[in-house]
Every structure is written in C-alpha cells, then in structure tokens.
Design a protein around this motif. Structure first.
Motif, mmCIF file in Angstrom:
data_model
loop_
_atom_site.group_PDB
_atom_site.id
_atom_site.type_symbol
_atom_site.label_atom_id
_atom_site.label_comp_id
_atom_site.label_asym_id
_atom_site.label_seq_id
_atom_site.Cartn_x
_atom_site.Cartn_y
_atom_site.Cartn_z
ATOM 1 N N LYS A 1 37.615 33.603 33.940
ATOM 2 C CA LYS A 1 36.860 33.550 35.207
ATOM 3 C C LYS A 1 36.501 32.105 35.529
ATOM 4 N N GLU A 2 36.219 31.337 34.473
ATOM 5 C CA GLU A 2 35.882 29.915 34.645
ATOM 6 C C GLU A 2 37.001 29.198 35.383
ATOM 7 N N ALA B 1 39.532 37.025 39.702
ATOM 8 C CA ALA B 1 40.234 36.142 38.757
ATOM 9 C C ALA B 1 41.630 36.691 38.463
ATOM 10 N N ASP B 2 41.734 37.999 38.203
ATOM 11 C CA ASP B 2 43.043 38.616 37.937
ATOM 12 C C ASP B 2 43.977 38.436 39.133
ATOM 13 N N HIS B 3 43.432 38.650 40.328
ATOM 14 C CA HIS B 3 44.304 38.605 41.499
ATOM 15 C C HIS B 3 44.756 37.186 41.821
ATOM 16 N N ARG B 4 43.883 36.220 41.588
ATOM 17 C CA ARG B 4 44.305 34.827 41.819
ATOM 18 C C ARG B 4 45.370 34.427 40.812
ATOM 19 N N ARG B 5 45.269 34.942 39.575
ATOM 20 C CA ARG B 5 46.306 34.649 38.578
ATOM 21 C C ARG B 5 47.628 35.297 39.007
ATOM 22 N N HIS B 6 47.520 36.512 39.585
ATOM 23 C CA HIS B 6 48.715 37.198 40.088
ATOM 24 C C HIS B 6 49.433 36.327 41.124
ATOM 25 N N HIS B 7 48.669 35.749 42.053
ATOM 26 C CA HIS B 7 49.313 34.915 43.084
ATOM 27 C C HIS B 7 49.894 33.647 42.497
ATOM 28 N N ALA C 1 37.818 31.614 39.039
ATOM 29 C CA ALA C 1 36.830 32.090 40.021
ATOM 30 C C ALA C 1 35.521 31.316 39.912
ATOM 31 N N LYS C 2 35.635 30.035 39.699
ATOM 32 C CA LYS C 2 34.464 29.164 39.554
ATOM 33 C C LYS C 2 33.566 29.250 40.788
ATOM 34 N N ASP C 3 34.192 29.309 41.977
ATOM 35 C CA ASP C 3 33.414 29.370 43.217
ATOM 36 C C ASP C 3 32.493 30.591 43.236
ATOM 37 N N LEU C 4 32.993 31.737 42.731
ATOM 38 C CA LEU C 4 32.170 32.942 42.737
ATOM 39 C C LEU C 4 31.098 32.876 41.644
ATOM 40 N N ARG D 1 46.797 28.937 25.440
ATOM 41 C CA ARG D 1 46.833 29.531 26.776
ATOM 42 C C ARG D 1 45.492 29.308 27.465
ATOM 43 N N PRO D 2 45.362 28.136 28.102
ATOM 44 C CA PRO D 2 44.053 27.796 28.685
ATOM 45 C C PRO D 2 43.621 28.732 29.804
ATOM 46 N N GLU D 3 44.587 29.483 30.380
ATOM 47 C CA GLU D 3 44.218 30.362 31.489
ATOM 48 C C GLU D 3 43.681 31.697 31.002
ATOM 49 N N ILE D 4 43.772 31.933 29.696
ATOM 50 C CA ILE D 4 43.317 33.206 29.135
ATOM 51 C C ILE D 4 41.972 32.994 28.448
ATOM 52 N N ASP D 5 41.032 33.875 28.770
ATOM 53 C CA ASP D 5 39.731 33.866 28.128
ATOM 54 C C ASP D 5 39.953 34.032 26.613
ATOM 55 N N PRO D 6 39.414 33.159 25.762
ATOM 56 C CA PRO D 6 39.668 33.275 24.317
ATOM 57 C C PRO D 6 39.084 34.548 23.710
ATOM 58 N N ASP D 7 38.176 35.176 24.392
ATOM 59 C CA ASP D 7 37.515 36.380 23.895
ATOM 60 C C ASP D 7 38.295 37.607 24.376
ATOM 61 N N PRO D 8 39.076 38.310 23.506
ATOM 62 C CA PRO D 8 39.919 39.395 24.023
ATOM 63 C C PRO D 8 39.126 40.629 24.452
#
Ligand SMILES: [Zn+2]
Ligand SMILES: [Zn+2]
Length: 317
Positions: free
Chosen positions: A161-162, A113-119, A165-168, A15-22
């Motif tokens: 976040k990477e 990051a969470d909200h962009r994933r939501h969209h 939300a890279k821009d931020l 799951r590349p969209e999930i941070d590997p660190d829980p």
C-alpha cells in the motif's frame, strides 16, 4: 552425468512492490467464506418459487443495493479513488468509500493498491490477476481464467500500500473508512433487512430482503467485477491500441455499469467515460455526470473526440 539446471526461483528475488508481510491463512479462509457463502446461497435459492420467498419488495431493494454497491466500486473505488478521473467534495468522497465498502470486495486502500498494480503490469508477471499468467494454450488459459476471476484472491502476495496508494494513506478520512470495512460489510446486510422489514412490516420481509438484497446481490456484484479481470482480459473486441490483452465486452456493459469497455480503459485509464464509442452504454459515466451537475464532482476528465481518435486501433488495410 548431466547436471541439473539451476532453477531460478522468481519469488526469491527482492520484490519491493510486495508487502514483506504475507497474507495470513486466516485471512484466506475469510475470503473463501466471503465469496463462497453468497454463491452457495444463490444456488440454494433456485428451487424457491416466486411469491413464496421472493416478491417485488425484494426485487426493488436488491436493485437499489446493487446500484449503490456496484456503483461504489465502479465510480468510487475504481474511477475516483484508483484513477482520479474526477475530484469529489468531502461528503461525496465519504459516500463513495462507504458504498464501495458495501460491495464486500475488501478495504478501500487494499483494492486500490491491487488495481494500480494491475494497470502497471497488466498481463505481465507482476499483474495480480492476469488470465495469461500460465501461458496461452487452451489448458493454461482455462487455468488462467479461473485464477483471474477468483483464484488470485487467495494469493499470499499482498500489494504494498505504501508503494501504490500513498495518496490514500495520507488521507485520514480514507484510512478510517479503510479500517471500518467490517462495519461497512455489516451495514451492507443490515440496511436491506431493516428496509425489507419496514416496507412489509414483517420479520419474513426482513429475512427475504436479507437473503436477496444481501447475499444474492453481493454475489452478483462479485462475479460481475471479477468478470472484468477474467473475461475482459480474454474475450471481446480490441477497439483501441493497448499494450495488454484488455478487451471491450458489450454484453457485460449494463451489469458492470460500463466497466466492460475495458479496452478503452487500459488505453486511457484516467478517462471518466469508458464507453466512448457510439452505442457503448456507460452507466457509471452517467452517474459521474449527475454528480458533476449537482456540483459534488468537478474537474471531470471527459474524453475529447481528438483524444479518442488518436487511440483507435489501426484498422487492417
Ligand atoms: Zn484490466
Ligand atoms: Zn482501472
């Protein structure tokens, strides 16, 4: 004699969209305290009578801090930082990040990051907070509503976040403000207390302002924001074509500062105005308009009539 079916474990897939660190348990506890204590405080306050523990000064300070912190989320975290519906000068950018932090909904870049994933995945499997997660019968939906409103905050999956939300992450001001989140939370309680103390010149005034404009106000802002994720993805009107279950909910328009026109928002996410139809009050859009007039905001993405018309849901014949 029958073989057990091979059960696909979806969480074993890469799951590349999930941070590997829980998310650690300590952080989940902290979220519980952050969100539970304010609502318990509100319940405890109900028997207290007007005049004894609540006065006009408290109401005034609560209203001001509600507007600052809820607006920090709707205009700042949401319409500006997540969706870039306008450009802000540096002082306004910093002010919006501070005001949003004061709503105690997590550090800036995590929220975005969470909200962009939501969209990206709205009402699909990877949506962090869809009420339709467990199915669409009434039992599954009841469970889903609790999940979308509150339960998802305790999920161990952290959005990368990477990836989102890279821009931020490339903006040093914003990384700093993201890290200062605990300080912004402290500010969100200290400022009302100091103001309450100064306006009444009493310790009691500081304490009641801390209670109403601090704890109670935070809880109200929390539940209104969470209602967008739960109620506005379940109930309401579908004025516009969207590929998810987002809906427009009129009765949340004022407390949510216009965010409950959520059906239009999913249909046209970068629009600076969400309440685009006649009579759809959108206080956040009005605030952005004032920032534009003051010269602090530019390149505002105001929706054109043509654009709105092209996105209207087809009326049944
Ligand atoms: Zn949504
Ligand atoms: Zn959005």
């Amino acid at each position: 004699m029958t073989e057990a079916p091979v059960v696909e474990r979806p969480n074993r897939r890469p799951r590349p969209e999930i941070d590997p660190d829980p998310r650690p348990n300590a952080e989940k506890w902290l979220i519980g305290v952050f969100t539970g204590v304010p609502i318990l405080a509100l319940a405890a306050a109900i028997p207290l009578a007007w005049g004894r523990f609540l006065g006009w000064t408290d109401v005034l300070i609560t209203a001001v801090f509600y507007l600052i912190s809820a607006g920090g989320i709707t205009v700042g975290y949401h319409r500006y930082f997540t969706h870039g519906s306008f450009k802000a000068n540096r002082p306004l950018k910093i002010f919006l990040a501070v005001a949003g932090g004061m709503a105690m909904q997590g550090p800036l870049i995590t929220w975005v990051a969470d909200h962009r994933r939501h969209h990206k995945h709205s009402d699909k499997e990877m949506d962090p907070h869809s009420p339709w997660r467990f199915g669409d019968d009434w039992k599954a939906l009841a469970k889903g509503l609790v999940w979308a409103h509150y339960g998802w905050l305790f999920n161990g999956d952290r959005t990368s976040k990477e990836r989102f939300a890279k821009d931020l992450l490339n903006d040093r001001d914003l990384v700093r403000l993201h890290r200062w989140f605990p300080g912004l939370v402290a500010l969100s309680f200290l400022l009302p207390a100091v103001l309450g103390g100064l306006l009444t010149m009493s310790w009691a005034g500081a304490l009641t302002a801390l209670f109403w404009a601090g704890l109670v106000r935070i809880s109200l802002v929390h539940h209104v924001t969470w209602s967008i994720n739960s109620i506005c993805h379940t109930f309401g009107t579908e004025h516009f074509e969207s590929r998810d279950k987002s809906r427009n909910v009129w009765w949340l328009a004022i407390p949510s500062l216009g965010e409950s026109w959520h059906n239009l928002h999913h249909c046209d996410p970068t629009s600076a105005r969400h309440g685009v139809l006649k009579g759809q009050v959108d206080i956040s859009a009005r605030i952005i308009w004032m920032f534009e007039k003051a010269g602090w905001a530019r390149d505002v993405r105001w929706p054109t009539q043509e654009r709105i018309d092209s996105k209207r849901a087809k009326q049944p014949q």
